[in-house]
Design an enzyme around this catalytic site. Structure first.
Site, mmCIF file in Angstrom:
data_model
loop_
_atom_site.group_PDB
_atom_site.id
_atom_site.type_symbol
_atom_site.label_atom_id
_atom_site.label_comp_id
_atom_site.label_asym_id
_atom_site.label_seq_id
_atom_site.Cartn_x
_atom_site.Cartn_y
_atom_site.Cartn_z
ATOM 1 C CD GLU A 178 -3.018 -1.060 2.256
ATOM 2 O OE1 GLU A 178 -3.989 -1.827 2.184
ATOM 3 O OE2 GLU A 178 -2.858 -0.232 3.176
ATOM 4 C CD GLU A 386 -3.447 -5.572 4.254
ATOM 5 O OE1 GLU A 386 -4.349 -4.779 4.647
ATOM 6 O OE2 GLU A 386 -2.236 -5.303 4.326
#
Length: 485
Positions: A178, A386
Site C-alpha cells: 500500500e 488483504e
C-alpha cells in the site's frame, strides 16, 4: 530446508470450489504484531516515533509489545497449522534488519526471520515476505524520507540484504504494501507516520516509492531462484461517482488518478497518466521529478499484483456553499490525503451495514475491483492480499469469541472472489486480514481485525468463530452454505 513454492497456474475446478492451487493465507505486518521494539539491535522506525508523539495514536498506544509475535512466533505458527493455513504473509522490519537504513545488516535481526521462515516451512506453510509495510527507519526519515530520491536507493540495498538471507527458502516476495498509504497518509493528511502534511512531498513520495519498487524488483530478479514469484500490493480504490452527473464523474476520475493510476500507470504501463499530471502540476514539476530511466525501472515485470480491499469509495464534486465531511475511511485530519483533488467530497453509502471502522460492507466492490483490474490489465495474475473487517469483539463468560458479523463479511467477500474467478479474473489466492488482533496504527489497540483474539494483558490467543469458519473453508476448498459455522 527448501522453499514451499506452489504451482500458481490456475486449473479449472467445479463451480462450487476454488481453482486447484488457490492459495489460502492470512497476513500481518511487522510493527503491528512483533513487539520487541528495542531488542537485538532494532532501532526506532517512523512508527515508533509517531506513536510516541502525543495525540497521534489513540490512548497513546505503541507497538512496543503489540502481539509479542517476536517471542511467540513458534506458538503462532503452530496455531496457523491447526487452522490449516497454507500461507502466511508477513512483513520484515527494516530497522530490525538494517537499523540506520544503510550499511550492513544486523544478523540478530535477520535471524528472527530465518527462524520464522524455518518454522513455517516445517509446518508446511508457505512464507510470503513483504519488504516494506510502512516502518521506515527513523534515520532515513530524518534525512528527508520518501520525498527524497535517495530513499529508493537505500530500499534497493535493503532488498538485497533480505532476499540474500531468505531467498533460498522464501518463494513469494512483495516489494511494497500500500504505497498510497505511505505517501498520502504519511506525507499528505498526516494521520500516519511520519505525520507530515505537505501535498507536494506526498506526490514526490509516491514517485520514489514507485522507483523503490522497480529497483527492488531488479534486485529480487537478480538474486532469487528463477521459480520465485515477485509482486507488489496496492490498496486500489473501487471509486464510484455519487450521481450520474458529469461533475461527479470527473470527481471519480480525479480520485482514480491520484489513488490508483499513479501506481498502476508507471508500474504496469510505463507512464504516468496525463490527467494526473494536469491535476497536480501546480504542486510538482513531473518533468523534473521523473528522471531519465525511471519509468523503465518502475515498469520492470513482476509475477502478480496484490490487491487489498475493505470498502468502496463514493465521491462527488461538492455543490457550492454546501458543507461536506470527508468520509474517505482514512482517518480524521484537516489536511487531505488527495493532493490536487482536495475539493472532492467523499460519502458513506446509504443502507449499507458498517464495520467498527465505520466502513460500509460491500462485497460487490471487491468483485468489481477484481474485474476492472482484470479488464484493464489482461493476463496479470491477481492475489487478494488483504481483506477483513473490525468488529467489537469480546470474550464471553464461556471463554469464547463469537463474531458472526465477520463470518458474514468473509463469506460475502469470498463469494465475490469466486464470482470474479468464474467470470475470468485470474485470482490465485486470498489472504485474510488479519491473522490476529494487533496494533491498528493510529487507532492503537481499539480496533480488532483478527480472526484470532489477543488478550493484550496476558497475550493469550483465542481463535474466534471466524477462525474456525475460515479453517473449514480451507479444508473444503469451497464456501460452506450460508449460516454454516
Amino acid at each position: 530446508m527448501t522453499a514451499v513454492r506452489p504451482d500458481t497456474t490456475p486449473k479449472q475446478a467445479p463451480a462450487t470450489q476454488f481453482p486447484t492451487g488457490f492459495i489460502w493465507g492470512a497476513a500481518t505486518a511487522s510493527y503491528q504484531v512483533e513487539g520487541a521494539a528495542a531488542e537485538d539491535g532494532r532501532t526506532p522506525s517512523i512508527w515508533d516515533t509517531f506513536s510516541r508523539t502525543p495525540g497521534k495514536v489513540r490512548n497513546g498506544d505503541t507497538g512496543d509489545i503489540a502481539a509479542d509475535h517476536y517471542h511467540r512466533y513458534r506458538d503462532d505458527v503452530a496455531l496457523m497449522k491447526r487452522l490449516g493455513l497454507k500461507a502466511y504473509r508477513f512483513s520484515v522490519s527494516w530497522s530490525r534488519v538494517q537499523p540506520t537504513g544503510r550499511g550492513p545488516a544486523v544478523e540478530r535481526g535477520l535471524d528472527f526471520y530465518r527462524k520464522l521462515v524455518d518454522e513455517l516451512l516445517d509446518a508446511g506453510i508457505m512464507p510470503v515476505a513483504t519488504l516494506y509495510h510502512w516502518d521506515l527507519p527513523q534515520e532515513l526519515e530524518d534525512a528527508g524520507g520518501w520525498p527524497e530520491r535517495v530513499t529508493a536507493d537505500r530500499f534497493a540495498d535493503y532488498a538485497a540484504i533480505v532476499s540474500g538471507a531468505l531467498g533460498d527458502r522464501v518463494g513469494m516476495w512483495t516489494t511494497l504494501n500500500e504505497p498510497w498509504c505511505s505517501a498520502y497518509l504519511g506525507y499528505g493528511s498526516g494521520v500516519h507516520a511520519p505525520g507530515r502534511t505537505e501535498p507536494a512531498a506526498a506526490l514526490q513520495a509516491a514517485h520514489h516509492l514507485n522507483l523503490a519498487h522497480g529497483r527492488a524488483i531488479e534486485v529480487l530478479r537478480a538474486q532469487l531462484p528463477a521459480a520465485a514469484q515477485t509482486s507488489v500490493t496496492l490498496n486500489l480504490h473501487q471509486v464510484r461517482p455519487l450521481t450520474g452527473s458529469e461533475a461527479d464523474a470527473d470527481a471519480a476520475r480525479r480520485i482514480d488518478a491520484v489513488g490508483n493510476r499513479v501506481f498502476t500507470g508507471p508500474m504496469l504501463r510505463g507512464e504516468y497518466p496525463e490527467d494526473l499530471i494536469a491535476d497536480t502540476s501546480h504542486l510538482v514539476d513531473w518533468s523534473k521529478l521523473v528522471q531519465d530511466g525511471d519509468l523503465a525501472t518502475i515498469s520492470r515485470p513482476f509475477d502478480a499484483l496484490g490487491i487489498n480491499y475493505y470498502t468502496p469509495t463514493l465521491v462527488s464534486t461538492p455543490v457550492e456553499g454546501a458543507a461536506y465531511a470527508r468520509s474517505d475511511a482514512h482517518g480524521a485530519s484537516s489536511h487531505s490525503p488527495w493532493p490536487g483533488s482536495e475539493h472532492v467530497a467523499f460519502h458513506l453509502p446509504e443502507g449499507k451495514e458498517r464495520t467498527a471502522m465505520d466502513w460500509s460492507i460491500d462485497p460487490d466492490g471487491l468483485y468489481n475491483l477484481l474485474m476492472d483490474t482484470h479488464r484493464d490489465h489482461p493476463g496479470l495474475p491477481l492475489m487478494v492480499t488483504e481483506n477483513g473487517a473490525a468488529f467489537d469483539d469480546y470474550v464471553s463468560p464461556e471463554g469464547k469469541v463469537e463474531d458472526p458479523e465477520r463470518v458474514a463479511y468473509l463469506h460475502g467477500h469470498l463469494d465475490a472472489v469466486q464470482r470474479a474467478v468464474a467470470d475470468g479474473a485470474d485470482v490465485r489466492g486470498y489472504f485474510l486480514w488479519s491473522l490476529m488482533d494487533n496494533f491498528e496504527w493510529a487507532y492503537g489497540y481499539s480496533k480488532r481485525f483478527g480472526a484470532v483474539y489477543v488478550d493484550y494483558a496476558s497475550q493469550r490467543r483465542i481463535p474466534k468463530t471466524s477462525a474456525y469458519w475460515y479453517s473449514d473453508v480451507i479444508r473444503r476448498h469451497a464456501l460452506p452454505p450460508v449460516g454454516t459455522v
